[in-house]
Write a protein that holds these residues in place. Structure first.
Motif, PDB file in Angstrom:
ATOM      1  N   ASN A  28       0.836  -1.198   0.000  1.00  0.00           N
ATOM      2  CA  ASN A  28       0.000   0.000   0.000  1.00  0.00           C
ATOM      3  C   ASN A  28       0.878   1.257   0.000  1.00  0.00           C
ATOM      4  O   ASN A  28       0.579   2.230  -0.707  1.00  0.00           O
ATOM      5  N   SER A  29       1.940   1.227   0.757  1.00  0.00           N
ATOM      6  CA  SER A  29       2.855   2.363   0.818  1.00  0.00           C
ATOM      7  C   SER A  29       3.488   2.639  -0.548  1.00  0.00           C
ATOM      8  O   SER A  29       3.604   3.791  -0.953  1.00  0.00           O
ATOM      9  N   VAL A  30       3.863   1.582  -1.263  1.00  0.00           N
ATOM     10  CA  VAL A  30       4.449   1.746  -2.591  1.00  0.00           C
ATOM     11  C   VAL A  30       3.408   2.284  -3.569  1.00  0.00           C
ATOM     12  O   VAL A  30       3.690   3.185  -4.359  1.00  0.00           O
ATOM     13  N   GLU A  31       2.194   1.751  -3.521  1.00  0.00           N
ATOM     14  CA  GLU A  31       1.131   2.202  -4.424  1.00  0.00           C
ATOM     15  C   GLU A  31       0.780   3.668  -4.196  1.00  0.00           C
ATOM     16  O   GLU A  31       0.608   4.429  -5.148  1.00  0.00           O
ATOM     17  N   VAL A  32       0.678   4.063  -2.938  1.00  0.00           N
ATOM     18  CA  VAL A  32       0.298   5.430  -2.594  1.00  0.00           C
ATOM     19  C   VAL A  32       1.487   6.382  -2.747  1.00  0.00           C
ATOM     20  O   VAL A  32       1.316   7.560  -3.025  1.00  0.00           O
ATOM     21  N   GLY A  33       2.691   5.857  -2.564  1.00  0.00           N
ATOM     22  CA  GLY A  33       3.892   6.673  -2.703  1.00  0.00           C
ATOM     23  C   GLY A  33       4.279   7.422  -1.446  1.00  0.00           C
ATOM     24  O   GLY A  33       4.916   8.472  -1.510  1.00  0.00           O
ATOM     25  N   THR A  34       3.871   6.902  -0.291  1.00  0.00           N
ATOM     26  CA  THR A  34       4.247   7.525   0.975  1.00  0.00           C
ATOM     27  C   THR A  34       4.833   6.470   1.908  1.00  0.00           C
ATOM     28  O   THR A  34       4.477   5.295   1.843  1.00  0.00           O
ATOM     29  N   PHE A  35       5.732   6.928   2.754  1.00  0.00           N
ATOM     30  CA  PHE A  35       6.338   6.069   3.759  1.00  0.00           C
ATOM     31  C   PHE A  35       5.583   6.271   5.058  1.00  0.00           C
ATOM     32  O   PHE A  35       5.361   7.420   5.473  1.00  0.00           O
ATOM     33  N   ILE A  77      12.710  -2.397  -0.764  1.00  0.00           N
ATOM     34  CA  ILE A  77      12.785  -1.355  -1.795  1.00  0.00           C
ATOM     35  C   ILE A  77      14.152  -1.371  -2.467  1.00  0.00           C
ATOM     36  O   ILE A  77      14.260  -1.260  -3.693  1.00  0.00           O
ATOM     37  N   ALA A  78      15.207  -1.524  -1.675  1.00  0.00           N
ATOM     38  CA  ALA A  78      16.561  -1.570  -2.243  1.00  0.00           C
ATOM     39  C   ALA A  78      16.705  -2.742  -3.216  1.00  0.00           C
ATOM     40  O   ALA A  78      17.281  -2.593  -4.299  1.00  0.00           O
ATOM     41  N   ASN A  79      16.159  -3.897  -2.848  1.00  0.00           N
ATOM     42  CA  ASN A  79      16.226  -5.071  -3.736  1.00  0.00           C
ATOM     43  C   ASN A  79      15.447  -4.832  -5.025  1.00  0.00           C
ATOM     44  O   ASN A  79      15.909  -5.183  -6.113  1.00  0.00           O
ATOM     45  N   ARG A  80      14.263  -4.239  -4.906  1.00  0.00           N
ATOM     46  CA  ARG A  80      13.457  -3.950  -6.104  1.00  0.00           C
ATOM     47  C   ARG A  80      14.166  -2.975  -7.036  1.00  0.00           C
ATOM     48  O   ARG A  80      14.192  -3.163  -8.246  1.00  0.00           O
ATOM     49  N   LEU A  81      14.738  -1.915  -6.460  1.00  0.00           N
ATOM     50  CA  LEU A  81      15.448  -0.927  -7.272  1.00  0.00           C
ATOM     51  C   LEU A  81      16.685  -1.533  -7.935  1.00  0.00           C
ATOM     52  O   LEU A  81      16.948  -1.291  -9.115  1.00  0.00           O
ATOM     53  N   THR A  82      17.431  -2.327  -7.187  1.00  0.00           N
ATOM     54  CA  THR A  82      18.632  -2.961  -7.735  1.00  0.00           C
ATOM     55  C   THR A  82      18.272  -3.882  -8.891  1.00  0.00           C
ATOM     56  O   THR A  82      18.925  -3.864  -9.943  1.00  0.00           O
ATOM     57  N   GLN A  83      17.226  -4.682  -8.714  1.00  0.00           N
ATOM     58  CA  GLN A  83      16.785  -5.576  -9.789  1.00  0.00           C
ATOM     59  C   GLN A  83      16.331  -4.777 -11.009  1.00  0.00           C
ATOM     60  O   GLN A  83      16.664  -5.125 -12.143  1.00  0.00           O
ATOM     61  N   PHE A  84      15.596  -3.704 -10.783  1.00  0.00           N
ATOM     62  CA  PHE A  84      15.113  -2.868 -11.882  1.00  0.00           C
ATOM     63  C   PHE A  84      16.287  -2.235 -12.627  1.00  0.00           C
ATOM     64  O   PHE A  84      16.340  -2.257 -13.859  1.00  0.00           O
ATOM     65  N   PHE A  85      17.221  -1.657 -11.878  1.00  0.00           N
ATOM     66  CA  PHE A  85      18.388  -1.018 -12.494  1.00  0.00           C
ATOM     67  C   PHE A  85      19.228  -2.020 -13.272  1.00  0.00           C
ATOM     68  O   PHE A  85      19.723  -1.717 -14.346  1.00  0.00           O
TER      69      PHE A  85
END
Length: 149
Positions: A28-35, A77-85
């Motif tokens: 939900n936090s990722v979808e909404v864009g807030t921490f 989040i770090a794992n998702r970004l690393t995989q995406f990059f």
């Protein structure tokens, strides 16, 4: 432990119950864009920079301990970004830090190889080395507070 005083053993022991709830909150936090605000609270402890003059407050650095839930979210989040990059080849080829199958040793080998190749071609080789270990100490607390607000 962070300000919430929840330790990793508790999370591990009740992971079957906690995991679906965390999954919902994190997605939900990722979808909404807030921490989540509750996960921003940290316990700050002073750590001495050196063993010199421990009575002087400027000889301490603040270390913030976030809750285990913040750390789990950060890791996801770090794992998702690393995989995406990696998948989209966004990383710079010579980005050695914080990447799988890359290390400071690999960076050093690459640098030595570059130096040797240039020396073999009778080129001039020079290096500039910077020590940034005290860089954080050169910032004023007021400036840091303005940046975080």
């Amino acid at each position: 432990m962070g300000a919430d005083n929840i330790n990793t053993k508790f999370i591990y022991d009740f992971r079957c119950i906690i995991a679906p709830l965390l999954s919902y909150i994190f997605n939900n936090s990722v979808e909404v864009g807030t921490f989540p605000t509750a996960l921003k609270i940290a316990k700050t402890i002073p750590i001495p920079k050196t063993n010199k003059d421990l009575d002087n407050p400027t000889n301490y650095r603040p270390i913030s301990l976030l809750s285990i839930f913040s750390k789990i979210f950060e890791k996801l989040i770090a794992n998702r970004l690393t995989q995406f990059f990696s998948k989209h080849k966004i990383f710079y080829d010579y980005q050695f830090g914080f990447r799988h199958n890359h290390s400071t040793k690999l960076a050093l080998i690459d640098s030595v190889d570059l130096i040797r190749n240039n020396l073999d071609q009778n080129s001039i080789v020079a290096g500039i080395f910077l020590d940034l270990s005290k860089a954080f100490d050169s910032l004023t607390h007021d400036l840091l507070l303005k940046k975080t607000i």
